[in-house]
Design a protein around this motif. Structure first.
Motif, short mmCIF file in Angstrom:
data_model
loop_
_atom_site.label_atom_id
_atom_site.label_comp_id
_atom_site.label_asym_id
_atom_site.label_seq_id
_atom_site.Cartn_x
_atom_site.Cartn_y
_atom_site.Cartn_z
N MET A 1 0.78 -1.35 0.12
CA MET A 1 0.08 0.08 0.00
C MET A 1 0.90 1.11 -0.06
SD MET A 1 -2.75 1.19 2.96
CE MET A 1 -4.24 1.21 1.99
N LYS A 2 0.53 2.17 -0.91
CA LYS A 2 1.27 3.57 -0.89
C LYS A 2 0.63 4.35 -0.58
CE LYS A 2 3.72 2.35 -5.42
NZ LYS A 2 3.78 3.06 -6.84
N ILE A 3 1.19 5.31 0.75
CA ILE A 3 0.37 6.31 1.23
C ILE A 3 1.25 7.68 1.06
CG2 ILE A 3 -0.03 7.08 3.67
CD1 ILE A 3 -0.15 4.15 4.55
N ALA A 4 0.52 8.59 0.68
CA ALA A 4 0.98 10.04 0.35
C ALA A 4 0.57 10.93 1.78
CB ALA A 4 0.70 10.61 -0.70
N ALA A 5 1.42 11.58 2.37
CA ALA A 5 1.26 12.47 3.76
C ALA A 5 1.46 13.84 2.84
CB ALA A 5 2.02 12.30 4.77
N ILE A 6 0.41 14.56 3.24
CA ILE A 6 0.76 16.18 2.69
C ILE A 6 0.26 16.84 4.04
CG2 ILE A 6 -0.02 15.57 0.35
CD1 ILE A 6 -2.89 16.71 0.85
N SER A 7 0.99 18.06 3.93
CA SER A 7 0.67 19.19 5.04
C SER A 7 1.10 20.74 4.68
CB SER A 7 1.41 18.94 6.28
OG SER A 7 2.75 18.58 6.10
N LYS B 1 -1.59 10.87 -8.26
CA LYS B 1 -2.25 10.23 -9.29
C LYS B 1 -1.40 9.54 -10.15
CE LYS B 1 -6.52 13.35 -9.52
NZ LYS B 1 -7.23 14.30 -10.46
N VAL B 2 -0.32 10.15 -10.69
CA VAL B 2 0.70 9.48 -11.50
C VAL B 2 1.36 8.25 -10.85
CG1 VAL B 2 3.01 9.77 -12.53
CG2 VAL B 2 1.19 11.73 -12.60
N HIS B 3 1.43 8.54 -9.34
CA HIS B 3 2.03 7.48 -8.54
C HIS B 3 1.11 6.16 -8.12
CE1 HIS B 3 6.12 8.98 -9.08
NE2 HIS B 3 5.68 10.26 -8.85
N ASN B 4 -0.08 6.50 -8.63
CA ASN B 4 -1.25 5.42 -8.01
C ASN B 4 -1.23 5.04 -6.66
OD1 ASN B 4 -1.83 4.69 -10.64
ND2 ASN B 4 0.02 3.63 -11.13
N ILE B 5 -0.89 6.36 -5.76
CA ILE B 5 -1.01 6.19 -4.41
C ILE B 5 -2.43 5.75 -3.68
CG2 ILE B 5 -1.02 7.66 -2.38
CD1 ILE B 5 1.67 7.65 -3.67
#
Length: 51
Positions: free
Chosen positions: A1-7, A24-28
């Motif tokens: 599972m790929k998780i992106a954290a933004i802040s 979107k490009v990295h299929n998160i």
């Protein structure tokens, strides 16, 4: 599972759009926003709506 954290978006809708496009490009699989959505920038309403 790929998780992106933004802040620290701080109402910068243009940077947020760029980051979301990259996600979107990295299929998160999951995006976690850890805070500071609005504050300094000029587009707080757009940022809140998009998030």
């Amino acid at each position: 599972m790929k998780i992106a954290a933004i802040s620290d978006i701080h109402s910068n809708i243009y940077a947020l759009d760029a980051v979301l496009d990259n996600i979107k490009v990295h299929n998160i699989d999951m995006v976690v926003c850890v805070g500071d959505l609005v504050g300094y920038g000029t587009r707080p309403n757009e940022v809140i709506k998009k998030i």
